[in-house]
Design an enzyme around this catalytic site. Structure first.
Site: not given
Length: 204
Positions: A11, A87
């Site tokens: 992240m 993603e």
């Protein structure tokens, strides 16, 4: 010869920004890009892909029951020079196989950007299949607050503690997750440390 690429990072490693910059670079050279993302990622709206630094673009949403190869043949064959996936960890294993088939049988390169592991340090199904099938795998590096390379996507609760149980997919950004090195991650769990998310200062 076309290839299947997997570019992964923790992240905050600017994966989405890199995907959008890659799209821009292709289009600047008059090449046609099919930008897609899984339907599980709804944080920026269904048809928008937006990075933390403000870059954004329209994107086609791929539900888990969509055959990506069939969709490509119906709408993009002959008018697509590259496929960019953001993603990608949320795609099914079957959909990764379909992207592999596009590379092999349609000679179109596919560039997948996403996470490798979840908040429990376990591979996402889509990422696992990419690790098995990709021609090239590249880590997009980011740093833990201690200065070491971050490899873990720690999920943090409302009290600042690391969560170790729960659903694999819980959408969130800097309000719910922080990238950490494995040493700090384990120490945070063992010592029940309070972790301050980015924008709130460092770890206590």
């Amino acid at each position: 010869m076309a290839k299947l690429y997997f570019k992964y990072g923790a992240m905050g490693s600017s994966k989405t920004a890199q995907a959008l910059i890659t799209k821009y670079n292709y289009e600047e050279n008059d090449l046609k890009v099919w930008l897609i993302k899984p339907s599980a990622d709804t944080r920026d709206g269904k048809q928008i892909l937006r990075s933390r630094i403000g870059l954004e673009a329209e994107v086609e949403v791929i539900p888990p029951d969509m055959d990506i190869l069939a969709r490509f043949d119906e709408t993009r064959r002959g008018c697509c020079n590259v496929i960019i996936v953001d993603e990608c960890q949320f795609l099914t294993e079957q959909q990764i196989d379909e992207l592999r088939a596009i590379v092999n049988d349609r000679n179109v390169p596919v560039m997948c950007f996403g996470l490798r592991t979840d908040f429990q340090t376990k591979l996402f199904p889509g990422s696992r299949r990419l690790m098995e099938l990709a021609d090239e795998i590249q880590e997009i590096k980011t740093m833990c607050d201690c200065g070491a390379k971050a490899t873990v996507n720690a999920r943090i609760d409302a009290n600042g503690h690391i969560i170790t149980q729960g659903a694999q997919v819980v959408l969130g950004g800097n309000d719910s997750y922080i990238a950490m090195c494995h040493k700090c991650y384990i120490r945070g769990i063992r010592e029940n440390r309070v972790i301050r998310l980015h924008g709130q200062g460092g770890a206590l």
